[in-house]
Design a protein around this motif. Structure first.
Motif, mmCIF file in Angstrom:
data_model
loop_
_atom_site.group_PDB
_atom_site.id
_atom_site.type_symbol
_atom_site.label_atom_id
_atom_site.label_comp_id
_atom_site.label_asym_id
_atom_site.label_seq_id
_atom_site.Cartn_x
_atom_site.Cartn_y
_atom_site.Cartn_z
ATOM 1 N N UNK A 153 0.822 -1.202 0.000
ATOM 2 C CA UNK A 153 0.000 0.000 0.000
ATOM 3 C C UNK A 153 0.864 1.263 0.000
ATOM 4 N N UNK A 154 1.966 1.228 0.740
ATOM 5 C CA UNK A 154 2.902 2.360 0.696
ATOM 6 C C UNK A 154 3.428 2.570 -0.714
ATOM 7 N N UNK A 155 3.824 1.486 -1.359
ATOM 8 C CA UNK A 155 4.352 1.574 -2.720
ATOM 9 C C UNK A 155 3.294 2.144 -3.658
ATOM 10 N N UNK A 156 2.067 1.645 -3.548
ATOM 11 C CA UNK A 156 0.988 2.110 -4.431
ATOM 12 C C UNK A 156 0.722 3.604 -4.232
ATOM 13 N N UNK A 157 0.702 4.055 -2.994
ATOM 14 C CA UNK A 157 0.461 5.478 -2.730
ATOM 15 C C UNK A 157 1.616 6.333 -3.254
ATOM 16 N N UNK A 158 2.841 5.856 -3.090
ATOM 17 C CA UNK A 158 3.997 6.611 -3.583
ATOM 18 C C UNK A 158 3.986 6.708 -5.098
ATOM 19 N N UNK A 159 3.637 5.621 -5.764
ATOM 20 C CA UNK A 159 3.556 5.642 -7.224
ATOM 21 C C UNK A 159 2.437 6.576 -7.681
ATOM 22 N N UNK A 160 1.310 6.541 -6.981
ATOM 23 C CA UNK A 160 0.193 7.426 -7.332
ATOM 24 C C UNK A 160 0.573 8.889 -7.144
ATOM 25 N N UNK A 161 1.268 9.185 -6.044
ATOM 26 C CA UNK A 161 1.694 10.571 -5.806
ATOM 27 C C UNK A 161 2.701 11.013 -6.860
ATOM 28 N N UNK A 162 3.601 10.131 -7.234
ATOM 29 C CA UNK A 162 4.592 10.478 -8.254
ATOM 30 C C UNK A 162 3.945 10.733 -9.605
ATOM 31 N N UNK A 163 2.825 10.052 -9.883
ATOM 32 C CA UNK A 163 2.152 10.196 -11.175
ATOM 33 C C UNK A 163 1.110 11.301 -11.195
ATOM 34 N N UNK A 164 0.840 11.917 -10.051
ATOM 35 C CA UNK A 164 -0.207 12.932 -9.957
ATOM 36 C C UNK A 164 0.059 14.099 -10.907
ATOM 37 N N UNK A 165 -1.048 14.632 -11.461
ATOM 38 C CA UNK A 165 -0.914 15.725 -12.414
ATOM 39 C C UNK A 165 -1.400 17.062 -11.911
ATOM 40 N N UNK A 166 -1.795 17.144 -10.637
ATOM 41 C CA UNK A 166 -2.290 18.417 -10.114
ATOM 42 C C UNK A 166 -1.950 18.533 -8.635
#
Length: 403
Positions: free
Chosen positions: A18-31
């Motif tokens: 879950x940590x990895x998934x959240x970090x990847x999502x934050x890194x990919x965020x566009x706003x």
């Protein structure tokens, strides 16, 4: 310590995933608004893990992101460090922001670099210099009465957070620090090494911590603060470091300054090694040769430098040049000096500056082997064998080898 390198596989778990998934999502965020959503989730997970002292999950997540997504690794590492070195706490109805800071002293010597309990007069001089040159108005301080070597520093995010909690409470309440300094690990004797004074600086929430954050006329640029800090602390530190040359870095956030000090000591390690060999072997630097090789499991984690007397294949001395999490060397460029920012180019420049003219660079990645008998690292010779560094038998007794 303050750096992270992926070296061994960490067992995955649902929490780590879950940590990895959240970090990847934050890194990919566009706003920015999406950034805040993912960042809040990530910080909440990390805060729970730090509170429960579950470092293994954090390490496993860092290991996974380091291998699969370097941007997500940076995001996760930065947020883990942020929660480990800073917090907000309440005291007598007032909210305070607190930051763990490191005050590095990068030193080299032919003798011994000190560590251990700090004299009262040095603690007082440090507090005064911080208040006059570094800290903003209305801040409060708590200084650990100890001169830390790397071996004695907190070695994880969870350990760092424990130290932060204790110092933050002491700083805002002006109470006694609840720290156990007995049982500190022994300091390894090396000829070039950083030492650290550690403190917490606290300010009313949303107010400046440092002078360079303040508004005019209280504002003072970092460069001015550094000059004033070095001038104020030179005499107190010189009294602690007889026979040593040293440089004082600007007090700053804990993890940032630990990395900076570690990097700054690397070229000094080469100079200290050459000075030692020049004295021990009665030889000029141009009479030495150096073989350099990259070591790691799957990628370079460090370079090892093997010193010999020119014309001899016997390795007499070894120095390690560690790489840190923001330094990456491709396996097909381990000995490529064409990139001015590459570690091998920096190593060769440091060797040249120290007077070493004969440098051989291996192009292969060596396994990070240690001596079976004493545990010392092995160093590459010119033929590509990894061997123990051994001073000649007739060499006068000197400081321990610089492993």
């Amino acid at each position: 310590m303050a750096v992270y390198r992926s070296k061994t596989s960490q067992r995955s778990s649902p929490e780590a995933d879950r940590l990895v998934a959240d970090a990847i999502s934050l890194a990919a965020s566009g706003s920015r608004i999406e950034d805040e959503f993912w960042e809040l989730r990530l910080l909440e997970r990390l805060a729970r893990l730090l509170k429960s002292q579950n470092q293994n999950v954090i390490d496993a997540a860092l290991d996974q992101t380091f291998k699969i997504n370097t941007v997500a690794f940076e995001v996760l590492a930065d947020n883990a460090e942020t929660l480990a070195e800073s917090l907000t706490l309440e005291y007598e109805g007032q909210s305070w922001d607190a930051l763990l800071i490191a005050m590095p002293i990068v030193a080299h010597t032919r003798y011994q670099i000190p560590s251990g309990a700090l004299p009262v007069q040095v603690i007082e001089a440090t507090a005064l210099a911080l208040q006059r040159s570094i800290a903003a108005t209305d801040t409060r301080l708590a200084i650990v009465p100890w001169l830390y070597s790397i071996d004695q520093m907190p070695h994880s995010h969870c350990q760092t957070r424990i130290l932060l909690d204790a110092l933050s409470t002491a700083a805002v309440s002006a109470s006694e620090m609840k720290l156990e300094m007995r049982g500190m690990s022994e300091t390894i004797a090396v000829l070039a090494d950083p030492r650290f004074i550690i403190a917490v600086i606290a300010a009313p929430s949303s107010q400046p911590l440092f002078r360079w954050q303040a508004e005019t006329p209280s504002r003072q640029e970092r460069g001015v603060s550094l000059v004033e800090w070095q001038a104020a602390m030179h005499e107190p530190i010189a009294s602690l470091f007889p026979g040593c040359e040293f440089n004082l870095l600007l007090p700053e956030a804990y993890f940032t300054n630990c990395r900076l000090a570690d990097k700054q000591v690397r070229p000094l390690s080469i100079r200290a090694a050459v000075n030692f060999l020049e004295s021990a072997l009665s030889i000029i630097p141009a009479g030495l040769s150096c073989v350099v090789g990259a070591f790691g499991e799957e990628q370079a984690d460090e370079y090892r430098l093997a010193f010999s007397m020119k014309g001899s294949g016997d390795v007499v001395y070894g120095v390690i040049w560690p790489l840190y999490d923001r330094e990456h060397v491709a396996n097909d460029a381990l000995n490529d000096v064409s990139n001015d920012e590459s570690p091998i180019k920096e190593i060769c420049d440091a060797l040249r500056d120290a007077g070493i003219e004969d440098v051989f660079r291996h192009a292969v990645l060596f396994a990070p082997e240690l001596c079976d008998d004493c545990g010392a690292p092995l160093f590459p010779d010119r033929q590509g064998e990894v061997v123990h560094a051994e001073m000649p038998e007739d060499t006068p007794t000197q400081q321990p080898l610089f492993h």
